[in-house]
Scaffold this active site. Structure first.
Site, PDB file in Angstrom:
ATOM      1  N   LYS A 200      21.337 -14.674  -8.524  1.00 21.67           N
ATOM      2  CA  LYS A 200      20.023 -15.168  -8.930  1.00 21.67           C
ATOM      3  C   LYS A 200      19.153 -15.523  -7.717  1.00 21.67           C
ATOM      4  O   LYS A 200      17.912 -15.483  -7.807  1.00 21.67           O
ATOM      5  CB  LYS A 200      20.181 -16.376  -9.860  1.00 21.67           C
TER       6      LYS A 200
ATOM      7  N   TYR B  18      27.254 -15.864  -9.636  1.00 21.69           N
ATOM      8  CA  TYR B  18      26.055 -15.893 -10.461  1.00 21.69           C
ATOM      9  C   TYR B  18      24.880 -16.516  -9.681  1.00 21.69           C
ATOM     10  O   TYR B  18      23.773 -15.973  -9.668  1.00 21.69           O
ATOM     11  CB  TYR B  18      26.315 -16.691 -11.743  1.00 21.69           C
TER      12      TYR B  18
END
Length: 255
Positions: free
Chosen positions: A165, A161
């Site tokens: 990002k 994740y």
């Protein structure tokens, strides 16, 4: 109202607009007079948001949209054009996060890594490609990508994740240079840990409390704390700003 900040009549697509922070974006944009397209993989949630807004006399539609599918993102853009005749703003909010277990990078299944990249990076790429023809044709457009403060903190235990990002920031900078000639700006917002309904449902009190440490503004962050930054990047007031990342985390990280 200063016209630079006026979003009345602008068509705004919010991916992930049926739940969590995206639901709040959908609601708040509609309240200031924008025409909202709440697009979510959970079509029932998106429709519920739109129905509640239209019941208040506001303009919104809800769509079942899988951002990892090119066909689905094209259908999303076409539905916005069919209903409202324009696409002025794309908020790339949808991402895979709350369903992910917090664990060592050595324990992340390869299939899960690929799924995160498909949703969080390919999905953003496909959504941008889907709205680009309309924005190019009208000579203007605003794309706002949602990154995360994890990139600046190096937060562990969801490496896929955090990596995705970080990719949002690189994507934002490079795409801004490719579409600037068409009057389209591309910027990013990086939220700190935010007490949305989905975040609270998947986090312990101890985890959430630990993330308050080091904040200059010593209180929890709520979805409403992000609305101002996202709206600013969506309106004419930010017309000479592109390729930038705004960190909204209560002053925990500064850059």
């Amino acid at each position: 109202m200063n016209q630079r900040f006026d979003l009345t009549g602008r068509t705004v697509i919010v991916t992930g607009g049926g739940k969590g922070i995206g639901k709040v974006y959908s609601q708040e944009f509609a309240k200031v007079g924008a025409r909202v397209v709440a697009a979510d993989i959970d079509g029932a949630a998106a429709t519920a948001v739109a129905d509640a807004l239209t019941a208040q006399g506001l303009q919104a539609i809800g769509l079942a949209t899988d951002i990892a599918s090119e066909e689905s993102t094209k259908a999303m853009a076409q539905a916005a054009l069919d209903r409202f005749g324009a696409i002025d703003v794309l908020i790339n909010n949808a991402s895979l996060m709350s369903a992910l277990a917090r664990r060592s990078w050595l324990e992340i299944p390869v299939e899960e890594w690929d799924r995160v990249m498909a949703d969080n990076l390919r999905g953003m790429f496909l959504a941008c490609r889907a709205v680009f023809p309309a924005m190019k044709a009208q000579g203007r457009g605003k794309i706002v990508n949602i990154s995360s403060s994890r990139v600046f903190e190096g937060t562990p235990n969801r490496l896929h994740y955090t990596t995705s990002k970080a990719g949002v920031i690189g994507f934002t900078r490079a795409l801004a240079r490719e579409v600037g000639e068409f009057g389209i700006t591309v910027n990013a917002v990086a939220p700190g840990i935010t007490l949305s309904d989905t975040q609270v449902a998947t986090s312990s009190g101890n985890y959430l409390g630990a993330h308050l440490a080091g904040r200059t503004i010593e209180r929890p962050q709520y979805p409403q704390d992000l609305v101002g930054a996202v709206m600013f990047l969506s309106c004419a007031a930010s017309d000479f700003m592109t390729g930038q990342t705004m960190l909204v985390d209560g002053g925990k990280s500064m850059h």
